[in-house]
Write a protein that holds these residues in place. Sequence first.
Motif, PDB file in Angstrom:
ATOM      1  N   UNK C  78       0.830  -1.192   0.000  1.00 21.80           N
ATOM      2  CA  UNK C  78       0.000   0.000   0.000  1.00 21.80           C
ATOM      3  C   UNK C  78       0.871   1.252   0.000  1.00 21.80           C
ATOM      4  N   UNK C  79       1.944   1.209   0.776  1.00 26.19           N
ATOM      5  CA  UNK C  79       2.847   2.364   0.811  1.00 26.19           C
ATOM      6  C   UNK C  79       3.573   2.525  -0.518  1.00 26.19           C
ATOM      7  N   UNK C  82       1.321   4.072  -3.184  1.00 26.47           N
ATOM      8  CA  UNK C  82       0.942   5.474  -2.952  1.00 26.47           C
ATOM      9  C   UNK C  82       2.139   6.413  -2.855  1.00 26.47           C
ATOM     10  N   UNK C 103      -6.905  -4.850  -0.959  1.00 28.66           N
ATOM     11  CA  UNK C 103      -6.456  -3.734  -0.106  1.00 28.66           C
ATOM     12  C   UNK C 103      -5.997  -4.155   1.284  1.00 28.66           C
ATOM     13  N   UNK C 105      -4.743  -6.955   2.316  1.00 27.97           N
ATOM     14  CA  UNK C 105      -3.457  -7.644   2.257  1.00 27.97           C
ATOM     15  C   UNK C 105      -2.349  -6.659   1.890  1.00 27.97           C
ATOM     16  N   UNK C 106      -2.665  -5.679   1.069  1.00 33.55           N
ATOM     17  CA  UNK C 106      -1.653  -4.673   0.720  1.00 33.55           C
ATOM     18  C   UNK C 106      -1.271  -3.807   1.921  1.00 33.55           C
ATOM     19  N   UNK C 107      -2.140  -3.723   2.895  1.00 34.03           N
ATOM     20  CA  UNK C 107      -1.796  -2.965   4.105  1.00 34.03           C
ATOM     21  C   UNK C 107      -0.760  -3.682   4.954  1.00 34.03           C
ATOM     22  N   UNK C 108      -0.737  -5.002   4.883  1.00 31.00           N
ATOM     23  CA  UNK C 108       0.149  -5.793   5.745  1.00 31.00           C
ATOM     24  C   UNK C 108       1.328  -6.379   4.976  1.00 31.00           C
TER      25      UNK C 108
END
Lengths: 783, 160, 284
Positions: C78-79, C82, C103, C105-108
Amino acid sequence: MTVDQEVGRPRRRKEDARLLTGRTQWTDNLSRPGTLHVMFLRSPMAHARIARIDVSGARGLPGVVAAFSGQDFREEQGSLPCAWPRSGDTVIPEHPPMAVSEVRYVGEAVACVVATDRYRAADALEAIEVDYEQLPAVLDMNEALSESAAKVHETGNRAFTYRTTSGDLEAAFRDAPVVIDRTFVQQRLIPSAMEPRAVLCETDGDTFTMWTSTQIPHILRTMLALVTGVAEHKLRVVAPDVGGGFGSKLQVTAEEVLCLLLARRLGRPVKWTESRSEGNLTVHHGRDQIQHLRLAADSDGRIRGLQVELLADMGAYLVLLTPAVPLLGAQMFNAIYKMDAYEFACTGVFTTKMPTDAYRGAGRPEATFGIERMMDELAAELGLDPLEVRRRNWIRHDEFPFTTISGLTYDSGNYEAATDRAMALFGYDKLRAEQNDRRDRGDPVQLGIGVSTYTEMCGLGPSRWFGSENAGAGGWEHGSVRVLPTGKVEVVTGSSPHGQGHVTAWSQIVADALGVPFEDVTVLHGDTAISPKGLDTYGSRSLTIGGIAVLKACDKVKDKARRLAAHVLECSPDDLEFEAGAFKVRGTESQTTIQELALAAFAAHDLPDGVEARLDSDATFDPDNFSFPHGTHLCAVEVDTETGMVKIRSYVAVDDVGKVVNPLIVDGQLHGGIAQGVAQALFEEAVYDADGNLLTTTMADYLLPSAADLPDFALDRTESPATSNPLGVKGVGEAGTIAATPAVVNAIVDALRPYGINDVRMPCTPERVWRALQDRTLEGARR
Amino acid sequence: MPRITVTVDGIQYEQDVEPRLLLVHLLRERLGKTGTPVGCDTSNCGACTVLLDGKSAKSCSVLAVQADGCDVVTIEGLGANGSLHPMQQAFHEEHALQCGYCTPGMVMAAIDLLRQDPDPSEETIRQGLEGNLCRCTGYCNIVRAVRRGAQEMGQAVSRP
Amino acid sequence: MIPAQFDYVRPASLAEACQELGSDEDAKVLAGGQSLLPFLRLRLAYPSKLVDIGRLADLRGVHDRGDHVHIGAMTTHDEVMRSPVVREGCPLLALTAAQVADPAIRHRGTFGGSLAHADPAGDLPAAVLALDGVFVAASASGEREIPAAEFFVDYLESSLRQGEILAGVRIPKLGAGWGFHYEKFHRTAQAWAIVGVAAAVRRSNGSIAEARIALTNMGPTPVRARAVETALQGVELGDQVRQACVEAAADTSPPADLHAQPDYRRHLAKVLTDRAVRAAAGAP
């Protein structure tokens, strides 16, 4: 006081509050003091003899209370029931809940561990030793029926052969100008309710309570008593919040039986919760047929005869309704069409796979797929529009009631109206023009238009019919209604919801029937101690039977109230009219409300002779016919001929489900049903390898569509009230699924037909579409 | 056994946990937070979605020890003073749930989606919910609910 | 399902983490855990110990280092998607990271974890390979640089040695005139790529001056489509691109699995490479 009509209103659901806030009662949420956790060791072999099994290694491990193999249950576990051997020749093999000497599918339980928590139980499973002597897997239905095939059971691989004929089939095919001959495959599916199964069972030493994620608490209670010998009156079954079923929880499972036996043996509450990968192996599967269809027609497209030959994969055993599911097609392949002759034959075949059973639609999606695919093939053969060929054959609206070639009497319907409406919403002619344009241009993305004009027999069903077809039970439903002393209404239903919104819909029915506010009605269900009579939820039966039972109970309450009102108002019951919740003496201002009467009945200070205290009653409803919803679904797909990818461009469904109690709920059922039908067409398939191992054990392998994979579905309705019940309602739970699959596949084949392609096997994966296109060109195949 | 501190729905807990304990089992079996269900074992279904330090996470694929020192919000921590969060209300209004098993995760994912895009298109919503499976609704009403929730929440912010 | 037992350590420094790993060959790194946790739950892996590096701040974040972008291994997907630095300096990675899983899973899930997992069906390996990223491996004896072409060794196997941890990846900036695209072909949004194509294309006067192409899931490791890169040089945007892509599957050994057979993957590689190149070049 006037009360707005509740039936027909888009009431928001009463069920939502707890589901939206997490205050849920899923079985896995529940616990009793001292609950132990059960885990099962499952066969890694499709077919093997258990040469040795040793659970002693598990017994000493931390937290382990007990470990057992099938041998330990040998005397008491009974055989899992098959309740509907419809064909007289059906062979029902012994089916021990835990395998004792032989395993017949990957995932069959062979041992279990009971521990203080599930982490310890999972560890201990690995300490159980099993030696298997491998036996040949039996996977292919055609091979299974050959003389030389290995046997799943000693009795052979044929479970039954059922045949029914009407009219002179030979005459129909003799000299027929057109004969269409096709073989279609209904792939094996995994129902995939979002809530994995779970069972919690406790005993006080005398009685047993089981909470389980089931669609059928009532049937389950009776069956558990029959299988285990635990007396039925000592057994209470509760279906708390149940997270979807789609037929998969219409079952008497090995795990339910074994949890009951474990609770009895250990005297402690035991709980089992399946993991998804365990569930993909062992929740009964759906569909799995090879369909050989022959259709004879005149040169104008009029159908002369239809011959259906099915092979239906039973899997390794016959579970609750296994052999009956494909036979629900016996009355359905002829669908909405008139014809002179019809033959249906089906052979049930044992294989070393998970047993199959009901999955949303159960037998009727298979039949609808077969005939709707054939109608498109007939249209193509004759160069007719697929809707035109249907028009030439369907039952006209002025012909109802109509007795079909397979012997059902369709009470109402209007196929013309639904189709006209669907075509208008869809923009049928414009899409056909675009399709021609793309064909002319040789566009690598081709457009296909799919048609499905389905009906189904649902609201299962009349008890007399079940009896005549050798089912273990009837199809009535029970309801009771109690007007409490304060005027609030408590309804008990024998239907057992798991997402359908019974509480809301029944409240609407009762509010209208008794003239009470919607908010003043509560509905209880899903607990054999609260709802002692019922036949549960499946086959789109809840509203058309269970809802009507509640309505009938309301009628009885009103009759009782009328006698009491006449006594209170000192008039004859015949002088009373009931309106908006009050009895009024005709032509006077004199009246009394149902709430006042409830209090009077409770107090019982001055009851007329023959009127008992409390304003309550109950009723059982048994319909004299099925309900026959129908509709026209139109699907447009874009097929990328370079990659084989199929994308749904638009989807229109116009359904006739008779009178509608709650349009929000009806639309929701259709949305979800269509999504599951689309998913069969495009995404889902349970795949076994050559050794009989299931390859699609997780959601990473068994592909369910997400929001990103589906379009919006445009819905509308026409309305031909059912005549088989006083509300005029028809079932809707399975309609979308039944209709959607052929609509999508017909669209794909329609897109590819100029390439000379007349079928793509489901699921129509990009690879399958691409393979179909190999060595074919648009120009070369155009007529 | 590692000792962790974790705040769940505004309450701080100290727990000794096995390293292998999954966050979702900590929530469900230790803390009584059964509002968050488990639907699969491969992080595909999203039923167990919670907000972990403000961002959506699948609590079946996080170890409890990884959540040490973190703030967790579950479906049970939404809303205030007995009223529903606007997204919960929108799911109710649009009939975006049937059996309700996916609903906690779906609502949490929808709230997270609006954190990034307060006014999402239908396409954005469908893509944004790709990690949450529902078997009942066909997603039609879920998409509508998220649009409605976005509008409600937008208004809530813009009001003085 | 339930993971088997393991020990857990959360070292305070990278050096300490390397030591933990070096002393136990059955220890495994825990980054975001988004690939590892399902493996553990299905009991497909039995590590003795998990060394949690998820909180090592030194390993997290994106840095503009002039001629290259440095992406710390613990930076989440996610980072990455972005990050203005990524979007500016190596946009292909932002485009690709946005297509990883979902989303939540993309956060972790982390950039480094996903690369070190070395799954040829993962999306990021091909993108980093196309960009000639340089992997920075840390160990007790210091840092070692591994070119992307040497990092991926086999199915789920990287060239990291025992005791080494992927600390970050240096992505050389390609400069002006380049366009990027990641073409992912999968059956459902959640499903792994049947085939993916990461493309970086430099245009010049309506032609392709230079192209870098790498393929997802066309063998046990991500692979560069060198033949196509050569064939594309100087090709005008248009039908010639397709012709130049016919060798996309050359020297690949695509797998057979539930979703596709090798011949279909080879076919897809050609079609999708053409599409990826056109999209990267901004051509219809």
